[in-house]
Design a protein around this motif. Structure first.
Motif, PDB file in Angstrom:
ATOM      1  N   GLU A 177       0.815  -1.218   0.000  1.00 31.55           N
ATOM      2  CA  GLU A 177       0.000   0.000   0.000  1.00 31.55           C
ATOM      3  C   GLU A 177       0.849   1.270   0.000  1.00 31.55           C
ATOM      4  O   GLU A 177       0.584   2.206  -0.756  1.00 31.55           O
ATOM      5  N   LEU A 178       1.891   1.298   0.819  1.00 26.87           N
ATOM      6  CA  LEU A 178       2.653   2.533   1.009  1.00 26.87           C
ATOM      7  C   LEU A 178       3.816   2.695   0.042  1.00 26.87           C
ATOM      8  O   LEU A 178       4.199   3.826  -0.287  1.00 26.87           O
ATOM      9  N   ALA A 179       4.408   1.569  -0.381  1.00 25.55           N
ATOM     10  CA  ALA A 179       5.617   1.657  -1.204  1.00 25.55           C
ATOM     11  C   ALA A 179       5.487   0.942  -2.543  1.00 25.55           C
ATOM     12  O   ALA A 179       6.435   0.966  -3.338  1.00 25.55           O
ATOM     13  N   GLY A 180       4.356   0.295  -2.783  1.00 27.05           N
ATOM     14  CA  GLY A 180       4.150  -0.387  -4.050  1.00 27.05           C
ATOM     15  C   GLY A 180       4.996  -1.629  -4.216  1.00 27.05           C
ATOM     16  O   GLY A 180       5.216  -2.093  -5.340  1.00 27.05           O
ATOM     17  N   ARG A 181       5.473  -2.202  -3.119  1.00 32.53           N
ATOM     18  CA  ARG A 181       6.331  -3.381  -3.211  1.00 32.53           C
ATOM     19  C   ARG A 181       5.517  -4.626  -3.557  1.00 32.53           C
ATOM     20  O   ARG A 181       4.476  -4.888  -2.942  1.00 32.53           O
ATOM     21  N   SER A 182       6.030  -5.391  -4.488  1.00 35.99           N
ATOM     22  CA  SER A 182       5.355  -6.631  -4.889  1.00 35.99           C
ATOM     23  C   SER A 182       5.989  -7.862  -4.244  1.00 35.99           C
ATOM     24  O   SER A 182       5.534  -8.985  -4.475  1.00 35.99           O
ATOM     25  N   ARG A 183       7.040  -7.637  -3.445  1.00 39.09           N
ATOM     26  CA  ARG A 183       7.689  -8.735  -2.737  1.00 39.09           C
ATOM     27  C   ARG A 183       8.019  -8.270  -1.327  1.00 39.09           C
ATOM     28  O   ARG A 183       8.536  -7.155  -1.131  1.00 39.09           O
ATOM     29  N   TYR A 184       7.720  -9.094  -0.346  1.00 37.69           N
ATOM     30  CA  TYR A 184       7.961  -8.748   1.049  1.00 37.69           C
ATOM     31  C   TYR A 184       9.180  -9.502   1.553  1.00 37.69           C
ATOM     32  O   TYR A 184       9.364 -10.688   1.258  1.00 37.69           O
ATOM     33  N   SER A 185      10.024  -8.813   2.339  1.00 45.19           N
ATOM     34  CA  SER A 185      11.244  -9.421   2.865  1.00 45.19           C
ATOM     35  C   SER A 185      11.543  -8.840   4.239  1.00 45.19           C
ATOM     36  O   SER A 185      11.511  -7.622   4.433  1.00 45.19           O
ATOM     37  N   VAL A 186      11.841  -9.728   5.205  1.00 45.30           N
ATOM     38  CA  VAL A 186      12.104  -9.307   6.577  1.00 45.30           C
ATOM     39  C   VAL A 186      12.794 -10.456   7.291  1.00 45.30           C
ATOM     40  O   VAL A 186      12.831 -11.587   6.776  1.00 45.30           O
ATOM     41  N   VAL A 187      13.368 -10.183   8.466  1.00 50.25           N
ATOM     42  CA  VAL A 187      13.818 -11.268   9.335  1.00 50.25           C
ATOM     43  C   VAL A 187      13.015 -11.184  10.624  1.00 50.25           C
ATOM     44  O   VAL A 187      12.677 -10.083  11.093  1.00 50.25           O
ATOM     45  N   THR A 188      12.698 -12.347  11.190  1.00 59.46           N
ATOM     46  CA  THR A 188      11.945 -12.383  12.440  1.00 59.46           C
ATOM     47  C   THR A 188      12.686 -13.271  13.449  1.00 59.46           C
ATOM     48  O   THR A 188      13.069 -14.399  13.126  1.00 59.46           O
ATOM     49  N   PRO A 189      12.946 -12.763  14.636  1.00 64.53           N
ATOM     50  CA  PRO A 189      13.708 -13.537  15.622  1.00 64.53           C
ATOM     51  C   PRO A 189      12.855 -14.618  16.268  1.00 64.53           C
ATOM     52  O   PRO A 189      11.626 -14.501  16.378  1.00 64.53           O
ATOM     53  N   THR A 190      13.519 -15.673  16.710  1.00 67.25           N
ATOM     54  CA  THR A 190      12.851 -16.755  17.428  1.00 67.25           C
ATOM     55  C   THR A 190      13.852 -17.399  18.373  1.00 67.25           C
ATOM     56  O   THR A 190      15.065 -17.319  18.160  1.00 67.25           O
ATOM     57  N   THR A 191      13.358 -18.011  19.420  1.00 70.39           N
ATOM     58  CA  THR A 191      14.254 -18.669  20.371  1.00 70.39           C
ATOM     59  C   THR A 191      14.895 -19.901  19.740  1.00 70.39           C
ATOM     60  O   THR A 191      14.289 -20.572  18.893  1.00 70.39           O
ATOM     61  N   THR A 192      16.103 -20.172  20.157  1.00 70.97           N
ATOM     62  CA  THR A 192      16.785 -21.398  19.737  1.00 70.97           C
ATOM     63  C   THR A 192      16.877 -22.384  20.903  1.00 70.97           C
ATOM     64  O   THR A 192      17.644 -23.339  20.859  1.00 70.97           O
ATOM     65  N   ARG A 193      16.098 -22.134  21.955  1.00 71.17           N
ATOM     66  CA  ARG A 193      15.997 -23.103  23.043  1.00 71.17           C
ATOM     67  C   ARG A 193      15.186 -24.301  22.559  1.00 71.17           C
ATOM     68  O   ARG A 193      14.175 -24.139  21.884  1.00 71.17           O
ATOM     69  N   ARG A 194      15.589 -25.502  22.982  1.00 70.84           N
ATOM     70  CA  ARG A 194      14.948 -26.702  22.453  1.00 70.84           C
ATOM     71  C   ARG A 194      14.567 -27.724  23.525  1.00 70.84           C
ATOM     72  O   ARG A 194      14.135 -28.818  23.183  1.00 70.84           O
ATOM     73  N   SER A 195      14.695 -27.373  24.803  1.00 70.38           N
ATOM     74  CA  SER A 195      14.374 -28.334  25.855  1.00 70.38           C
ATOM     75  C   SER A 195      13.739 -27.591  27.032  1.00 70.38           C
ATOM     76  O   SER A 195      13.920 -26.379  27.184  1.00 70.38           O
ATOM     77  N   PRO A 196      13.003 -28.323  27.899  1.00 73.37           N
ATOM     78  CA  PRO A 196      12.425 -27.670  29.082  1.00 73.37           C
ATOM     79  C   PRO A 196      13.487 -27.003  29.950  1.00 73.37           C
ATOM     80  O   PRO A 196      13.261 -25.908  30.484  1.00 73.37           O
ATOM     81  N   GLN A 197      14.647 -27.652  30.092  1.00 74.67           N
ATOM     82  CA  GLN A 197      15.722 -27.046  30.895  1.00 74.67           C
ATOM     83  C   GLN A 197      16.218 -25.756  30.253  1.00 74.67           C
ATOM     84  O   GLN A 197      16.509 -24.778  30.943  1.00 74.67           O
ATOM     85  N   ALA A 198      16.293 -25.737  28.918  1.00 74.13           N
ATOM     86  CA  ALA A 198      16.764 -24.530  28.216  1.00 74.13           C
ATOM     87  C   ALA A 198      15.832 -23.358  28.447  1.00 74.13           C
ATOM     88  O   ALA A 198      16.273 -22.209  28.551  1.00 74.13           O
ATOM     89  N   PHE A 199      14.522 -23.644  28.557  1.00 78.94           N
ATOM     90  CA  PHE A 199      13.562 -22.567  28.785  1.00 78.94           C
ATOM     91  C   PHE A 199      13.599 -22.059  30.217  1.00 78.94           C
ATOM     92  O   PHE A 199      12.918 -21.095  30.542  1.00 78.94           O
ATOM     93  N   ARG A 200      14.391 -22.685  31.076  1.00 78.86           N
ATOM     94  CA  ARG A 200      14.623 -22.182  32.432  1.00 78.86           C
ATOM     95  C   ARG A 200      16.036 -21.625  32.578  1.00 78.86           C
ATOM     96  O   ARG A 200      16.518 -21.432  33.693  1.00 78.86           O
ATOM     97  N   THR A 201      16.685 -21.379  31.464  1.00 75.12           N
ATOM     98  CA  THR A 201      18.090 -20.971  31.458  1.00 75.12           C
ATOM     99  C   THR A 201      18.232 -19.507  31.066  1.00 75.12           C
ATOM    100  O   THR A 201      17.747 -19.083  30.012  1.00 75.12           O
ATOM    101  N   THR A 202      18.901 -18.738  31.913  1.00 77.87           N
ATOM    102  CA  THR A 202      19.232 -17.361  31.549  1.00 77.87           C
ATOM    103  C   THR A 202      20.371 -17.373  30.537  1.00 77.87           C
ATOM    104  O   THR A 202      21.347 -18.100  30.688  1.00 77.87           O
ATOM    105  N   GLY A 203      20.232 -16.566  29.508  1.00 81.13           N
ATOM    106  CA  GLY A 203      21.237 -16.498  28.454  1.00 81.13           C
ATOM    107  C   GLY A 203      20.606 -15.935  27.196  1.00 81.13           C
ATOM    108  O   GLY A 203      19.404 -15.642  27.156  1.00 81.13           O
TER     109      GLY A 203
END
Length: 474
Positions: free
Chosen positions: A295-321
């Protein structure tokens, strides 16, 4: 659960400040900590190099994660001393500090966590601006003690805060920091035994595993190939914001805008629209961002990066870092509708989620010299989404956070591009964006936010009657 706000937005009446810092003996033990062959994580290494570059340019860096909530009554300083000391001993990321040697980052590890002891300092009555200065004085990431804890005591209760350099924390830490500190503090006050919080993982192990995988990664690996193809489609760099941000060569302090995009019932309708299209909320939000750029820039292709956690275990989700990677997203927009784009964006996100485990700095190391990748391809526009109702957060933690008036602040840094954070809370959907503090970028950002909010509301409108009819007599 929370909104992300700039530190200078903090306000409140005067209060008595107590600050917890490591004891002199702890500082001496850390100073004598031996060198370890364990490398920093890629996240930490990039952060330390970026800090040094900002320091050399005499620029501020947005590096502090400041977590704040309210507690009733008078704080017991002896109990809180025990709690914050135990927190630092429990999480091994706090046991390391780093220095530069011949351009390389070298780790030191304090081998005996029991050598860590925090001490309270009563600093008297402070105003909001005084508190901000104390938080900003949290030591830099090359110092071992780049963390502070404190309270602001008032007649009817106190504010607890933790100021932690990004070196040791990411957004996931918010999910358990309050729960860990609050529950441990109350257990000490009640005279209970040591609280069983569940064993955390080891951030040192995370760093070692990441480096081990990196050593086995080659330019021919499919994940690296896909990253390089993504950069190539963006002229060898990370994607740029669609609207003007001022003179690219100029460097500006970051400016922030915060907007409540959708109230809770409308966000429910938006999520239902996403599900009807075969997507989740992240796919729908990426679709709305793509529609906004069209709408604003007339772009026909969208591109972005989106962050996500790389924790993969229950213990990792209790880990500061700091355990975060980014997912590269790009797809054709053309004249497609919201349902079509939501499904495309969701498929794009799901198919590339594993690319978050490949640090972009590793990709650049492997791609050095390739004509399709720029020598400094980091940076670029980022869109982040966090839903407090799903793991690693939960509705229970979200309610507790809301009742305690929890909030998160970051200090002001330099912005060359745009960062957008979207939060799904019990109140609905909110947006916080950081952008260069100049009139061109400001005008662009306000146009973008208005159009993005409109795209989200339009997507929800088709299903709003379903929600407005709930509870109505027939």
């Amino acid at each position: 659960m929370t909104d992300l706000r700039p530190l200078h937005d903090w306000s409140g009446p005067p209060a008595m400040l107590t600050l917890w810092c490591p004891s002199a003996a702890s500082m001496e033990s850390a100073k004598r900590a031996p060198v370890s062959p364990a490398l920093p994580s890629y996240e930490q290494e990039q952060h330390l190099h970026a800090f040094r570059a900002c320091e050399q340019r005499h620029e501020a860096m947005a590096r502090l994660l400041v977590v704040v909530w309210e507690e009733p009554g008078r704080c017991d300083p002896r109990a809180m001393t025990h709690v914050v000391t135990a927190h630092l001993r429990r999480h091994d990321t706090y046991h390391s500090w780093f220095e530069e040697r011949d351009g390389a980052i070298v780790r030191h590890i304090l081998t005996d966590p029991a050598a860590i002891q925090m001490e309270p300092m009563a600093l008297g009555e402070v105003r909001a601006e005084d508190w901000q200065k104390h938080v900003m004085a949290t030591p830099a990431p090359f110092a071992w003690d780049c963390f502070r804890f404190g309270i602001l005591q008032r007649a009817n209760g106190f504010t607890f805060f933790a100021s932690i350099d990004h070196l040791h924390a990411d957004a996931t830490v918010i999910a358990f920091l309050m729960t860990e500190i609050r529950s441990a503090y109350r257990a000490v006050l009640d005279g209970e035994g040591p609280l069983q919080l569940g064993q955390p993982g080891s951030y040192l192990d995370y760093c070692g595993n990441q480096r081990q995988r990196a050593a086995a990664t080659t330019l021919a690996d499919p994940e690296v190939t896909r990253w390089i193809a993504f950069l190539h489609r963006n002229s060898g760099r990370m994607p740029a914001f669609a609207l003007p941000l001022g003179v690219p060569e100029d460097r500006y302090h970051a400016e922030y805008v915060h907007v409540d995009i959708l109230e809770d019932a409308v966000m429910d309708a938006f999520e239902s629209a996403c599900h009807a299209a075969g997507a989740r909320a992240i796919g729908g939000l990426l679709a709305c961002a793509a529609l906004t750029e069209r709408e604003l820039a007339g772009r026909s292709r969208y591109s972005v990066v989106t962050p996500t956690t790389t924790r993969r275990s229950p213990q990792a989700f209790r880990t500061t870092g700091w355990c975060v990677g980014v997912v590269p997203i790009d797809f054709d927009v053309q004249q497609r509708t919201f349902p079509e784009l939501a499904l495309i964006a969701q498929d794009n996100f799901d198919e590339r989620l594993n690319l978050a485990d490949i640090p972009i700095d590793l990709v650049l190391e492997l791609a050095a010299g390739l004509p399709t990748v720029g020598p400094a391809a980091t940076g670029g526009v980022m869109l982040s989404y966090m839903d407090v109702n799903v793991a690693p957060l939960s509705a229970h933690i979200a309610r507790e956070w809301h009742q305690a008036n929890g909030r998160v602040y970051i200090n002001q840094g330099i912005a060359a591009q745009v960062a957008i954070w979207l939060f799904r809370t019990q109140r609905g959907l909110s947006l916080t964006a950081a952008y260069p503090a100049n009139s061109t970028a400001r005008a662009s950002m306000h146009r973008y936010v208005a159009a993005f909010a409109g795209a989200c509301r339009m997507a929800a409108d088709a299903l709003m009657p379903t929600y407005s009819d709930v509870g109505r007599e027939r």
